[in-house]
Design a protein around this motif. Structure first.
Motif, PDB file in Angstrom:
ATOM      1  N   PRO A 261       0.808  -1.228   0.000  1.00 50.21           N
ATOM      2  CA  PRO A 261       0.000   0.000   0.000  1.00 50.21           C
ATOM      3  C   PRO A 261       0.842   1.279   0.000  1.00 50.21           C
ATOM      4  CG  PRO A 261      -0.880  -1.583   1.570  1.00 50.21           C
ATOM      5  CD  PRO A 261       0.459  -2.109   1.129  1.00 50.21           C
ATOM      6  N   ARG A 262       2.028   1.214   0.583  1.00 46.58           N
ATOM      7  CA  ARG A 262       2.885   2.399   0.651  1.00 46.58           C
ATOM      8  C   ARG A 262       3.335   2.864  -0.739  1.00 46.58           C
ATOM      9  NH1 ARG A 262       6.118   3.000   5.680  1.00 46.58           N
ATOM     10  NH2 ARG A 262       5.074   1.831   7.320  1.00 46.58           N
ATOM     11  N   ASP A 263       3.358   1.949  -1.681  1.00 44.34           N
ATOM     12  CA  ASP A 263       3.860   2.288  -3.015  1.00 44.34           C
ATOM     13  C   ASP A 263       2.755   2.618  -4.015  1.00 44.34           C
ATOM     14  OD1 ASP A 263       6.427   1.825  -2.096  1.00 44.34           O
ATOM     15  OD2 ASP A 263       6.405  -0.289  -2.694  1.00 44.34           O
ATOM     16  N   ILE A 264       1.507   2.535  -3.580  1.00 44.63           N
ATOM     17  CA  ILE A 264       0.396   2.795  -4.491  1.00 44.63           C
ATOM     18  C   ILE A 264       0.187   4.300  -4.648  1.00 44.63           C
ATOM     19  CG2 ILE A 264      -2.086   2.507  -4.833  1.00 44.63           C
ATOM     20  CD1 ILE A 264      -1.851  -0.187  -3.410  1.00 44.63           C
ATOM     21  N   ARG A 265       0.141   4.753  -5.877  1.00 39.23           N
ATOM     22  CA  ARG A 265       0.059   6.194  -6.166  1.00 39.23           C
ATOM     23  C   ARG A 265      -1.370   6.707  -6.074  1.00 39.23           C
ATOM     24  NH1 ARG A 265       2.664  10.666  -5.485  1.00 39.23           N
ATOM     25  NH2 ARG A 265       1.397  12.317  -6.393  1.00 39.23           N
ATOM     26  N   ILE A 266      -2.292   6.046  -6.659  1.00 35.71           N
ATOM     27  CA  ILE A 266      -3.726   6.343  -6.681  1.00 35.71           C
ATOM     28  C   ILE A 266      -4.072   7.690  -7.313  1.00 35.71           C
ATOM     29  CG2 ILE A 266      -4.194   7.587  -4.495  1.00 35.71           C
ATOM     30  CD1 ILE A 266      -6.427   5.535  -3.991  1.00 35.71           C
ATOM     31  N   SER A 267      -3.096   8.427  -7.819  1.00 36.09           N
ATOM     32  CA  SER A 267      -3.373   9.721  -8.453  1.00 36.09           C
ATOM     33  C   SER A 267      -2.295  10.044  -9.475  1.00 36.09           C
ATOM     34  CB  SER A 267      -3.434  10.831  -7.408  1.00 36.09           C
ATOM     35  OG  SER A 267      -3.646  12.086  -8.024  1.00 36.09           O
ATOM     36  N   ARG A 268      -2.684  10.772 -10.522  1.00 40.56           N
ATOM     37  CA  ARG A 268      -1.733  11.152 -11.567  1.00 40.56           C
ATOM     38  C   ARG A 268      -1.304  12.612 -11.450  1.00 40.56           C
ATOM     39  NH1 ARG A 268      -4.205   8.146 -17.001  1.00 40.56           N
ATOM     40  NH2 ARG A 268      -4.057   5.998 -16.165  1.00 40.56           N
ATOM     41  N   GLN A 269      -1.491  13.177 -10.263  1.00 38.71           N
ATOM     42  CA  GLN A 269      -1.013  14.540 -10.044  1.00 38.71           C
ATOM     43  C   GLN A 269      -0.254  14.607  -8.729  1.00 38.71           C
ATOM     44  OE1 GLN A 269      -4.489  17.062  -9.903  1.00 38.71           O
ATOM     45  NE2 GLN A 269      -4.794  16.739  -7.725  1.00 38.71           N
ATOM     46  N   SER A 270       0.646  15.574  -8.641  1.00 36.16           N
ATOM     47  CA  SER A 270       1.454  15.752  -7.447  1.00 36.16           C
ATOM     48  C   SER A 270       0.757  16.732  -6.509  1.00 36.16           C
ATOM     49  CB  SER A 270       2.837  16.285  -7.831  1.00 36.16           C
ATOM     50  OG  SER A 270       3.574  16.650  -6.683  1.00 36.16           O
ATOM     51  N   TYR A 271       0.708  16.386  -5.231  1.00 40.75           N
ATOM     52  CA  TYR A 271       0.045  17.245  -4.245  1.00 40.75           C
ATOM     53  C   TYR A 271       1.028  18.027  -3.388  1.00 40.75           C
ATOM     54  CZ  TYR A 271      -4.230  14.660  -5.320  1.00 40.75           C
ATOM     55  OH  TYR A 271      -5.308  14.098  -5.968  1.00 40.75           O
ATOM     56  N   ASP A 272       2.278  17.595  -3.348  1.00 42.20           N
ATOM     57  CA  ASP A 272       3.242  18.230  -2.451  1.00 42.20           C
ATOM     58  C   ASP A 272       4.172  19.216  -3.147  1.00 42.20           C
ATOM     59  OD1 ASP A 272       4.784  16.517  -3.919  1.00 42.20           O
ATOM     60  OD2 ASP A 272       5.632  15.440  -2.212  1.00 42.20           O
ATOM     61  N   GLY A 273       3.935  19.438  -4.418  1.00 42.12           N
ATOM     62  CA  GLY A 273       4.758  20.404  -5.147  1.00 42.12           C
ATOM     63  C   GLY A 273       6.020  19.822  -5.725  1.00 42.12           C
ATOM     64  N   SER A 274       6.311  18.559  -5.478  1.00 45.26           N
ATOM     65  CA  SER A 274       7.542  17.951  -5.967  1.00 45.26           C
ATOM     66  C   SER A 274       7.441  17.530  -7.426  1.00 45.26           C
ATOM     67  CB  SER A 274       7.893  16.719  -5.124  1.00 45.26           C
ATOM     68  OG  SER A 274       6.940  15.683  -5.334  1.00 45.26           O
ATOM     69  N   GLY A 275       6.219  17.230  -7.885  1.00 44.19           N
ATOM     70  CA  GLY A 275       6.030  16.758  -9.253  1.00 44.19           C
ATOM     71  C   GLY A 275       6.400  15.308  -9.441  1.00 44.19           C
ATOM     72  N   ASP A 276       6.797  14.618  -8.373  1.00 46.22           N
ATOM     73  CA  ASP A 276       7.219  13.221  -8.465  1.00 46.22           C
ATOM     74  C   ASP A 276       6.000  12.299  -8.417  1.00 46.22           C
ATOM     75  OD1 ASP A 276       8.443  10.793  -8.387  1.00 46.22           O
ATOM     76  OD2 ASP A 276       9.651  11.184  -6.594  1.00 46.22           O
ATOM     77  N   LEU A 277       5.737  11.634  -9.528  1.00 49.26           N
ATOM     78  CA  LEU A 277       4.609  10.712  -9.615  1.00 49.26           C
ATOM     79  C   LEU A 277       5.054   9.251  -9.535  1.00 49.26           C
ATOM     80  CD1 LEU A 277       2.548  12.412 -12.484  1.00 49.26           C
ATOM     81  CD2 LEU A 277       2.406  12.801 -10.012  1.00 49.26           C
ATOM     82  N   ASN A 278       6.319   9.027  -9.213  1.00 54.06           N
ATOM     83  CA  ASN A 278       6.852   7.674  -9.140  1.00 54.06           C
ATOM     84  C   ASN A 278       6.863   7.110  -7.725  1.00 54.06           C
ATOM     85  OD1 ASN A 278       7.495   7.469 -11.967  1.00 54.06           O
ATOM     86  ND2 ASN A 278       9.234   8.842 -11.586  1.00 54.06           N
ATOM     87  N   VAL A 279       6.284   7.849  -6.794  1.00 58.42           N
ATOM     88  CA  VAL A 279       6.206   7.392  -5.409  1.00 58.42           C
ATOM     89  C   VAL A 279       4.745   7.240  -5.013  1.00 58.42           C
ATOM     90  CG1 VAL A 279       8.412   8.388  -4.722  1.00 58.42           C
ATOM     91  CG2 VAL A 279       6.339   9.782  -4.602  1.00 58.42           C
ATOM     92  N   GLY A 280       4.499   6.526  -3.932  1.00 58.54           N
ATOM     93  CA  GLY A 280       3.132   6.351  -3.459  1.00 58.54           C
ATOM     94  C   GLY A 280       2.552   7.644  -2.937  1.00 58.54           C
ATOM     95  N   ILE A 281       1.211   7.716  -2.868  1.00 65.31           N
ATOM     96  CA  ILE A 281       0.542   8.912  -2.383  1.00 65.31           C
ATOM     97  C   ILE A 281       0.921   9.197  -0.931  1.00 65.31           C
ATOM     98  CG2 ILE A 281      -1.550   7.829  -1.472  1.00 65.31           C
ATOM     99  CD1 ILE A 281      -1.357  11.020  -3.640  1.00 65.31           C
ATOM    100  N   ARG A 282       1.405   8.190  -0.245  1.00 68.59           N
ATOM    101  CA  ARG A 282       1.882   8.343   1.133  1.00 68.59           C
ATOM    102  C   ARG A 282       2.966   9.406   1.220  1.00 68.59           C
ATOM    103  NH1 ARG A 282       6.332   5.470   3.230  1.00 68.59           N
ATOM    104  NH2 ARG A 282       6.493   5.501   5.511  1.00 68.59           N
ATOM    105  N   SER A 283       3.814   9.460   0.203  1.00 64.53           N
ATOM    106  CA  SER A 283       4.906  10.421   0.188  1.00 64.53           C
ATOM    107  C   SER A 283       4.387  11.856   0.173  1.00 64.53           C
ATOM    108  CB  SER A 283       5.808  10.174  -1.027  1.00 64.53           C
ATOM    109  OG  SER A 283       6.856  11.123  -1.095  1.00 64.53           O
TER     110      SER A 283
END
Length: 395
Positions: A261-283
């Motif tokens: 579950p930690r690695d599941i992205r569940i979204s195609r947009q970045s919420y934290d301003g990093s722009g990194d979509l290769n990590v889970g939404i947890r990040s």
């Protein structure tokens, strides 16, 4: 040929019978023989077989539900040494309101499963209890049709969900914060205000989202409701083993490429301003939570004019830090609780604690977590002169 085989078989059976009746195998006992036959002799001894000698091996005896019992024994629900159940050992009793979730006996009393009148136990409950079998397997548990949430909402439940919802809903809600701050000026410290703790392990509250109203909802904002996920996820036990409490990763693989579950992205947009979509939404949630904490500390010093520090190992968690050295001020060796809360600081700190109190919120309701964090950051940004657009956050 057929007659020969038949004769041989009969002879073999007779021979075997004679051996058994006339001989005692090693490790067997003989019955006393007192009967006489018609010829005046004794009748043949009839042996009986005794179990092999040696120690008793319970692991060789099949026990119904052994696997479930073993899984439970290894889970946090059975760990009597954990702070969840041992915190009151020195006192020898658990306060009634705490016993509801920190003792199987307290839980049963709260719901009247022990024959008592439903409600918070009238007296403290003895220590030593855990979330035992009778907590979730009580035959009357199915009679509970709804559970009251801290927000006042009556949530319908079925079966063991009543146990999950009772003890993982937290002890406060956004309404608790609203009632505390009332009409006080947003940025004026008030010594009558104190930190409101939503408690911990608030998975059920997170899962219900805006519908459950566990978080502080900023006026004019809309919040995601219960995270329904997708089939086959429908309840707590859809993902968590009911006895070990471990996550069933196979459930994730029904729809996702990974069972972690930690690695599941569940979204195609970045919420934290990093722009990194290769990590889970947890990040994203963790990054925004850390940003909000930094802003809480900054606001306490620049706006409330009274620096504070956070210590997650001691209640009430937020302490005074007059010299700004990052350590709690001490009086008689004890940390000084923070007493310069403003309404704006209090509601943001409450949301931060609610989100971080549920370590699995990225799976329980990531949308609700991100909304609470974004709105809290946005609310603190104005008095701190922070341009939200520059942060590139998404709600």
């Amino acid at each position: 040929m057929h007659r020969a085989i038949t004769v041989f078989s009969a002879a073999f059976v007779l021979a075997a019978s004679a051996f058994l009746l006339g001989n005692t195998a090693p490790g067997t006992a003989q019955e006393p023989n007192t009967a006489s036959d018609t010829g005046g002799g004794t009748s043949p001894v009839r042996p009986y077989v005794m179990p092999d000698s040696g120690p008793f091996h319970p692991e060789n005896i099949p026990v119904d539900n052994f696997a479930a019992i073993e899984a439970w024994m290894r889970s946090g629900h059975s760990d009597a040494r954990s702070p969840s159940f041992s915190h009151w050992n020195d006192a020898g009793e658990i306060p009634p309101v705490c016993a509801v979730c920190h003792s199987g006996a307290g839980f049963r009393s709260f719901h009247g499963l022990d024959g008592s009148t439903p409600g918070v136990p009238e007296k403290p409950v003895p220590t030593g209890g855990v979330v035992d079998c009778a907590t979730c397997h009580n035959p009357r548990l199915s009679e509970i049709k709804e559970v009251r949430l801290p927000s006042g909402i009556m949530h319908p439940v079925a079966g063991v969900e009543a146990a999950c919802m009772t003890c993982h809903q937290g002890r406060a809600a956004g309404a608790t914060v609203s009632n505390a701050i009332g009409e006080r000026p947003a940025d004026t410290s008030d010594p009558e205000l104190s930190f409101i703790n939503p408690h911990y392990a608030t998975a059920a509250a997170s899962w219900l989202g805006g519908y459950g109203a566990a978080g502080y909802h900023y006026p004019g904002k809309e919040y995601s409701d219960r995270f329904f996920h997708a089939r086959p996820v429908a309840s707590c036990t859809s993902c968590h083993d009911a006895h070990s409490l471990e996550v069933s990763t196979e459930t994730c693989l029904t729809c996702h490429e990974t069972g972690n579950p930690r690695d599941i992205r569940i979204s195609r947009q970045s919420y934290d301003g990093s722009g990194d979509l290769n990590v889970g939404i947890r990040s994203d949630i963790e990054a925004n939570a850390q940003r909000l904490m930094n802003m809480l500390i900054s606001y306490s010093a620049k706006v409330a004019a009274s620096p504070m520090v956070y210590d997650g190992h001691r209640h009430p968690y937020f302490f005074a830090d007059a010299n700004g050295d990052g350590a709690a001020d001490l009086t008689d060796g004890k940390p000084v609780a923070y007493k310069a809360w403003t309404p704006r600081l209090l509601r943001a700190a409450y949301n931060w604690k609610l989100v971080t109190a549920d370590p699995g919120i990225y799976a329980h309701n990531p949308h609700y977590a991100l909304e609470l964090l974004y709105d809290s950051i946005e609310d603190l940004a104005a008095p701190l002169d922070i341009d939200m657009a520059m942060l590139k956050l998404r709600r």
